[in-house]
Design an enzyme around this catalytic site. Sequence first.
Site: not given
Length: 414
Positions: A65, A72, A142
């Site tokens: 990312c 994270c 979701c």
Amino acid sequence: MDLLNTLVDKGLRRETPTREEALAVLATSDDDLLDVVAAAGKVRRHWFGRRVKLNYLVNLKSGLCPEDCSYCSQRLGSKAEILKYTWLKPDQASQAAAAGVAGGAKRVCLVASGRGPTDRDVDRVSDTIKAIKEQNEAVEVCACLGLLSDGQAERLREAGADAYNHNLNTSEATYGDITTTHTYADRVDTVNKAHAAGLSACSGLIAGMGESDEDLVDVVFSLRELDPDSVPVNFLIPMEGTPLAKEWHLTPQRCLRILAMTRFVCPDVEVRIAGGREVHLRTMQPLALNLANSIFLGDYLTSEGQAGHADLEMIADAGFEVEGAGEVTLPGHRVADRGGCGSHGEGGGCGSHGEGGGCGPSHEGDGVCGSVPAEGAGGCDSAVPAEPAVAGEPRTDLVAVRRRGAGTDLAPNA
């Protein structure tokens, strides 16, 4: 305790407690903890009975990312030894989702690392949603893809998505201390985009990053103002290879107080225990079911969770029951307020959501769900400490990187 009687009365009336009352919950002593749980449990049972909603995570794209979220495992510069892979194909994601549904999950949460989706990414996820719905029409889906651009939430809704997750994570005042590549306002904007598109909004927090009681109350009050259908509560797993690797601040008692405070502030909302419950709540997990009405089944994004069968046994042994696919999660007034959003029962619409609805820990929460490599560990349910546990000591032995399920050739834990 007058405080708890007042909070129960307010919770049953859907009345917001004061900041001072919320702070007082976090300041209660361990001697009063069972009284706090019992009081919040009355509010939980009033709105949700003894039902527990199960949610299942599918990590569509793991690692690499470009964002710098300190917690994270998938962040820019992360040294965490997690699985890294590009987009799963729709049939691969659908197969992974089917395992969770077979295990009792009512909602599937599709998560992808990254700042936010491109229009091509939205096409990919739309195809995946359709594949999952073709296999199981009743399942709630979701999406959790990061920051949304204009029109993307509407496209996901048209593809069949029921909810969208994007966590606030911490208070606005301290957000810049954990992330610099996007802002707190960016996150609020994405939650609002989900709302505006008719998706069930899911947004929550991460506890244990060194924040103060005031920060925790701030973020929960901000969430109440945003009015998501689901509030996932993540407990930070400090991962080697991330800036927060040494931040072990949580105890089971602290976690229970945070969940209780969240329930009092958000009485009629789906409160989900998300990443880190096995590591920080440990043997107190069943007690937490008196506060939260939703959990994730099996593994998380980058870390292994408790065995799926153990989750089901825990729910049954604690006197709770798994929420069925045909049951409406949210209280009737919230379903009406959302114009049918709240269940897959009569009237259609989306169920309530958690991260987590759909996606408790959002992609940036991979560090929350992630783990440090544990030599010889076979998952949170099988790791055995070398020495007896000591009260207040970090349990790093309960953490293991996910090596099965999505992105691997091994069967998932569900």
